[in-house]
Design a protein around this motif. Structure first.
Motif, PDB file in Angstrom:
ATOM      1  N   ILE A  59     -18.796  -7.141  47.067  1.00 23.60           N
ATOM      2  CA  ILE A  59     -17.537  -7.373  45.907  1.00 23.60           C
ATOM      3  C   ILE A  59     -17.424  -7.152  44.721  1.00 23.60           C
ATOM      4  CG2 ILE A  59     -15.309  -7.773  45.200  1.00 23.60           C
ATOM      5  CD1 ILE A  59     -14.170  -8.901  47.565  1.00 23.60           C
ATOM      6  N   ALA A  60     -17.515  -5.980  43.535  1.00 13.32           N
ATOM      7  CA  ALA A  60     -18.222  -6.188  42.068  1.00 13.32           C
ATOM      8  C   ALA A  60     -17.143  -6.622  41.204  1.00 13.32           C
ATOM      9  CB  ALA A  60     -18.886  -5.413  41.595  1.00 13.32           C
ATOM     10  N   LEU A  61     -17.135  -8.324  40.700  1.00 10.17           N
ATOM     11  CA  LEU A  61     -16.285  -8.324  40.333  1.00 10.17           C
ATOM     12  C   LEU A  61     -16.736  -9.388  38.961  1.00 10.17           C
ATOM     13  CD1 LEU A  61     -13.211  -9.529  39.879  1.00 10.17           C
ATOM     14  CD2 LEU A  61     -13.734 -12.430  41.595  1.00 10.17           C
ATOM     15  N   PRO A  62     -16.455  -8.725  38.105  1.00 11.09           N
ATOM     16  CA  PRO A  62     -16.986  -8.931  36.182  1.00 11.09           C
ATOM     17  C   PRO A  62     -15.977  -9.959  36.261  1.00 11.09           C
ATOM     18  CG  PRO A  62     -16.148  -6.843  36.117  1.00 11.09           C
ATOM     19  CD  PRO A  62     -14.814  -7.446  37.590  1.00 11.09           C
ATOM     20  N   MET A  63     -17.087 -10.732  35.487  1.00  5.16           N
ATOM     21  CA  MET A  63     -16.684 -12.000  35.120  1.00  5.16           C
ATOM     22  C   MET A  63     -15.135 -12.585  33.569  1.00  5.16           C
ATOM     23  SD  MET A  63     -17.428 -15.413  35.570  1.00  5.16           S
ATOM     24  CE  MET A  63     -17.177 -17.400  34.287  1.00  5.16           C
ATOM     25  N   ARG A  64     -15.188 -11.551  33.270  1.00  4.43           N
ATOM     26  CA  ARG A  64     -13.836 -11.739  32.627  1.00  4.43           C
ATOM     27  C   ARG A  64     -12.922 -11.592  33.039  1.00  4.43           C
ATOM     28  NH1 ARG A  64     -13.202  -7.771  27.049  1.00  4.43           N
ATOM     29  NH2 ARG A  64     -11.102  -8.459  26.680  1.00  4.43           N
ATOM     30  N   THR A  65     -13.004 -10.484  34.322  1.00  2.00           N
ATOM     31  CA  THR A  65     -11.771 -10.550  35.268  1.00  2.00           C
ATOM     32  C   THR A  65     -11.842 -11.357  35.786  1.00  2.00           C
ATOM     33  OG1 THR A  65     -12.237  -7.402  35.163  1.00  2.00           O
ATOM     34  CG2 THR A  65     -10.630  -8.782  36.910  1.00  2.00           C
ATOM     35  N   ALA A  66     -12.813 -12.464  36.316  1.00  2.00           N
ATOM     36  CA  ALA A  66     -12.239 -13.567  37.586  1.00  2.00           C
ATOM     37  C   ALA A  66     -11.631 -14.517  36.502  1.00  2.00           C
ATOM     38  CB  ALA A  66     -13.765 -14.074  37.515  1.00  2.00           C
ATOM     39  N   VAL A  67     -11.997 -14.972  35.358  1.00  2.00           N
ATOM     40  CA  VAL A  67     -11.052 -16.055  34.429  1.00  2.00           C
ATOM     41  C   VAL A  67      -9.740 -15.430  34.302  1.00  2.00           C
ATOM     42  CG1 VAL A  67     -11.561 -16.668  32.086  1.00  2.00           C
ATOM     43  CG2 VAL A  67     -14.105 -16.549  33.053  1.00  2.00           C
ATOM     44  N   ALA A  68      -9.242 -14.128  33.599  1.00  2.00           N
ATOM     45  CA  ALA A  68      -7.995 -13.916  33.310  1.00  2.00           C
ATOM     46  C   ALA A  68      -6.967 -13.772  34.953  1.00  2.00           C
ATOM     47  CB  ALA A  68      -7.993 -12.335  32.697  1.00  2.00           C
ATOM     48  N   ASP A  69      -7.950 -13.595  35.944  1.00  2.00           N
ATOM     49  CA  ASP A  69      -7.508 -13.929  37.441  1.00  2.00           C
ATOM     50  C   ASP A  69      -7.486 -15.174  37.852  1.00  2.00           C
ATOM     51  OD1 ASP A  69      -7.301 -10.524  36.999  1.00  2.00           O
ATOM     52  OD2 ASP A  69      -8.518 -10.517  38.991  1.00  2.00           O
ATOM     53  N   TYR A  70      -8.305 -15.783  37.480  1.00  2.00           N
ATOM     54  CA  TYR A  70      -8.228 -17.758  37.965  1.00  2.00           C
ATOM     55  C   TYR A  70      -6.990 -17.744  37.101  1.00  2.00           C
ATOM     56  CZ  TYR A  70     -10.262 -20.911  41.009  1.00  2.00           C
ATOM     57  OH  TYR A  70     -10.221 -21.302  41.581  1.00  2.00           O
ATOM     58  N   TYR A  71      -6.955 -17.507  35.537  1.00  2.00           N
ATOM     59  CA  TYR A  71      -6.083 -18.524  34.512  1.00  2.00           C
ATOM     60  C   TYR A  71      -4.387 -17.677  35.504  1.00  2.00           C
ATOM     61  CZ  TYR A  71      -8.510 -21.299  31.209  1.00  2.00           C
ATOM     62  OH  TYR A  71      -8.719 -22.246  30.158  1.00  2.00           O
ATOM     63  N   GLN A  72      -4.416 -16.922  35.736  1.00  2.00           N
ATOM     64  CA  GLN A  72      -2.976 -16.570  35.866  1.00  2.00           C
ATOM     65  C   GLN A  72      -2.679 -16.919  37.569  1.00  2.00           C
ATOM     66  OE1 GLN A  72      -2.185 -12.068  36.073  1.00  2.00           O
ATOM     67  NE2 GLN A  72      -1.568 -12.279  37.869  1.00  2.00           N
ATOM     68  N   SER A  73      -3.759 -17.165  38.441  1.00  2.00           N
ATOM     69  CA  SER A  73      -2.818 -17.761  40.011  1.00  2.00           C
ATOM     70  C   SER A  73      -3.276 -19.191  39.449  1.00  2.00           C
ATOM     71  CB  SER A  73      -4.937 -17.449  40.651  1.00  2.00           C
ATOM     72  OG  SER A  73      -5.753 -18.972  39.803  1.00  2.00           O
ATOM     73  N   LEU A  74      -3.899 -19.811  38.581  1.00  2.00           N
ATOM     74  CA  LEU A  74      -3.428 -21.115  38.178  1.00  2.00           C
ATOM     75  C   LEU A  74      -2.291 -21.608  37.978  1.00  2.00           C
ATOM     76  CD1 LEU A  74      -6.566 -22.872  36.569  1.00  2.00           C
ATOM     77  CD2 LEU A  74      -5.307 -23.359  39.121  1.00  2.00           C
ATOM     78  N   PHE A  75      -1.519 -21.228  37.116  1.00  2.00           N
ATOM     79  CA  PHE A  75      -0.191 -20.632  35.684  1.00  2.00           C
ATOM     80  C   PHE A  75       0.904 -19.822  37.708  1.00  2.00           C
ATOM     81  CE2 PHE A  75       4.053 -18.749  34.589  1.00  2.00           C
ATOM     82  CZ  PHE A  75       4.075 -19.551  33.654  1.00  2.00           C
ATOM     83  N   LEU A  76       0.243 -19.409  38.209  1.00  2.00           N
ATOM     84  CA  LEU A  76       1.792 -19.233  39.718  1.00  2.00           C
ATOM     85  C   LEU A  76       1.742 -20.499  40.341  1.00  2.00           C
ATOM     86  CD1 LEU A  76       0.787 -15.401  39.758  1.00  2.00           C
ATOM     87  CD2 LEU A  76       2.884 -16.582  39.144  1.00  2.00           C
ATOM     88  N   ASN A  77       0.124 -20.762  40.767  1.00  2.00           N
ATOM     89  CA  ASN A  77      -0.207 -22.271  41.382  1.00  2.00           C
ATOM     90  C   ASN A  77       1.046 -23.245  41.071  1.00  2.00           C
ATOM     91  OD1 ASN A  77      -1.294 -20.775  43.267  1.00  2.00           O
ATOM     92  ND2 ASN A  77      -3.448 -21.552  42.524  1.00  2.00           N
ATOM     93  N   ALA A  78       1.036 -23.430  39.918  1.00  2.00           N
ATOM     94  CA  ALA A  78       1.184 -24.601  38.867  1.00  2.00           C
ATOM     95  C   ALA A  78       3.212 -24.155  38.553  1.00  2.00           C
ATOM     96  CB  ALA A  78       1.293 -24.810  37.792  1.00  2.00           C
ATOM     97  N   THR A  79       4.159 -22.812  39.413  1.00  2.00           N
ATOM     98  CA  THR A  79       5.174 -22.898  38.819  1.00  2.00           C
ATOM     99  C   THR A  79       5.724 -22.520  40.603  1.00  2.00           C
ATOM    100  OG1 THR A  79       4.564 -19.836  38.166  1.00  2.00           O
ATOM    101  CG2 THR A  79       4.497 -22.594  36.913  1.00  2.00           C
ATOM    102  N   LEU A  80       5.452 -22.553  40.958  1.00  2.00           N
ATOM    103  CA  LEU A  80       5.520 -21.887  42.672  1.00  2.00           C
ATOM    104  C   LEU A  80       5.744 -22.514  43.451  1.00  2.00           C
ATOM    105  CD1 LEU A  80       5.133 -18.096  42.760  1.00  2.00           C
ATOM    106  CD2 LEU A  80       6.877 -18.723  41.331  1.00  2.00           C
ATOM    107  N   PRO A  81       6.592 -22.791  44.762  1.00  2.00           N
ATOM    108  CA  PRO A  81       6.793 -23.429  45.732  1.00  2.00           C
ATOM    109  C   PRO A  81       5.042 -22.979  46.372  1.00  2.00           C
ATOM    110  CG  PRO A  81       8.633 -21.866  45.819  1.00  2.00           C
ATOM    111  CD  PRO A  81       7.375 -21.872  44.666  1.00  2.00           C
ATOM    112  N   GLY A  82       4.595 -24.439  47.123  1.00  2.00           N
ATOM    113  CA  GLY A  82       3.924 -24.160  47.739  1.00  2.00           C
ATOM    114  C   GLY A  82       2.557 -24.844  47.050  1.00  2.00           C
TER     115      GLY A  82
END
Length: 354
Positions: A59-82
């Protein structure tokens, strides 16, 4: 989620709400900015580790996209159950963008597995190298009969034997899954050009989390040495991996309060430390809100642009359909006139013959 709620309610009942409120009072701007900076460092290295694992399985994953996706997932992890739904969303969305949801999910699983393995290894080293009073207290409080470990070990051996036996069958689903998983681990984590980056990034990430916990402990008023607090930080990070929390809250607070209390540092201080750590982690994930808003605005901009084109295409299709219907009606009319002319000719021939 119910377990996390139960833990928080029990802590409020036993220790009062003051420990939670103290977590809000003790945070200063300088410590908050330091925590956000550490969070940015760990997020960038987490995204890099994800890029390495994804590249290993194609999978070709650009670093910029990975950082943005990771920040988004961290916020969702911090606000959603589980505490895991952000990672699930990251895996599925990346899979859809790359044309293979299965590979997208496997890349995230590899990245998270590398982090968990590193956490357990670092945690084991820390607990052995820097023994704490909490270990003695845990042995005293959790003393069990020798039969229990023997039964547990026997069950694990039996399960391992069953898995290995099933894996040897050529047509076994378990065997295919194990072979696919082994191949992914070999290519995504253990390849020659991948494993050094995975190890370095994982160690930096764990170091950042431990530093954030020590910063939270200092903000909460803990005066113990960092070496004495290190085992507590490890236990808190391990508790956070349990999918029983509410946005990360619950098991972490319970384990930290118990560990501080068992070590004689005070359960209230441990709970306040966990609360401050949770607030630090939430603040470090706030850039995920900006990512969500920017992407939402981009979708809104694309929608009006797509609407005129869609209307034009619809009008063109409707016009083509009307033209086709008109041509078909003209052909039917011509065929009808030709048929009537032929019928008149036939009648004329019959009269002549008479």
């Amino acid at each position: 989620m119910l377990v996390g709620i139960g833990i928080l309610l029990l802590l409020v009942h036993r220790l009062g709400e003051g420990a939670f409120l103290d977590g809000l009072r003790v945070i200063e701007p300088t410590t908050l900015l330091a925590a956000i900076g550490i969070g940015a460092l760990t997020t960038v290295f987490s995204a890099w580790r994800w890029c390495l694992a994804a590249r290993g399985i194609g999978i070709a994953l650009p670093m910029r996209t990975a950082v943005a996706d990771y920040y988004q997932s961290l916020f969702l992890n911090a606000t959603l159950p589980g505490g895991l739904l952000g990672d699930v969303n990251r895996a599925v969305q990346n899979g859809r963008n790359t044309g293979s949801v299965g590979r997208g999910i496997r890349a995230v699983v590899l990245e998270r597995a590398a982090g968990q393995i590193t956490l357990f290894v670092v945690g084991a080293v820390a607990l052995v190298a820097y023994p704490s009073a909490v270990l003695t207290a845990s042995h005293q409080g959790l003393a069990v009969s020798p039969t229990v470990p023997a039964v547990a070990g026997g069950a694990l051996l039996a399960a391992a034997f069953a898995v290995v036996r099933a894996a040897r069958r050529p047509d076994s689903r378990v065997g295919r899954a194990l072979r696919a998983m082994t191949s992914d681990v070999r290519r995504g984590l253990l390849a020659r050009g991948t494993w050094p980056g995975v190890v370095v990034s994982s160690v930096i990430i764990i170091g950042g989390h431990l530093a954030t916990f020590l910063l939270a402990a200092r903000a909460a008023g803990a005066t113990a040495s960092p070496l004495k607090l290190l085992p507590f930080a490890v236990l808190a990070l391990v508790a956070m991996t349990l999918p029983l929390s509410i946005g990360g809250w619950g098991p972490r607070e319970g384990v930290t309060a118990w560990a501080f209390g068992a070590a004689g540092l005070g359960a209230t201080e441990g709970l306040t430390t966990a609360v401050v750590y949770g607030l630090f982690a939430f603040a470090a994930a706030m850039p995920g809100v900006a990512v969500l808003l920017v992407r939402w605005a981009a979708r809104l901009r694309q929608a009006p642009a797509a609407t005129p084109a869609a209307l034009a295409d619809s009008a063109a299709l409707e016009s083509a359909a009307l033209e086709s219907a008109a041509v078909h009606e003209d052909r039917l009319a011509v065929d009808s006139r030709v048929g009537r002319g032929a019928e008149v000719d036939d009648r004329g021939r019959d009269l002549v013959a008479v």
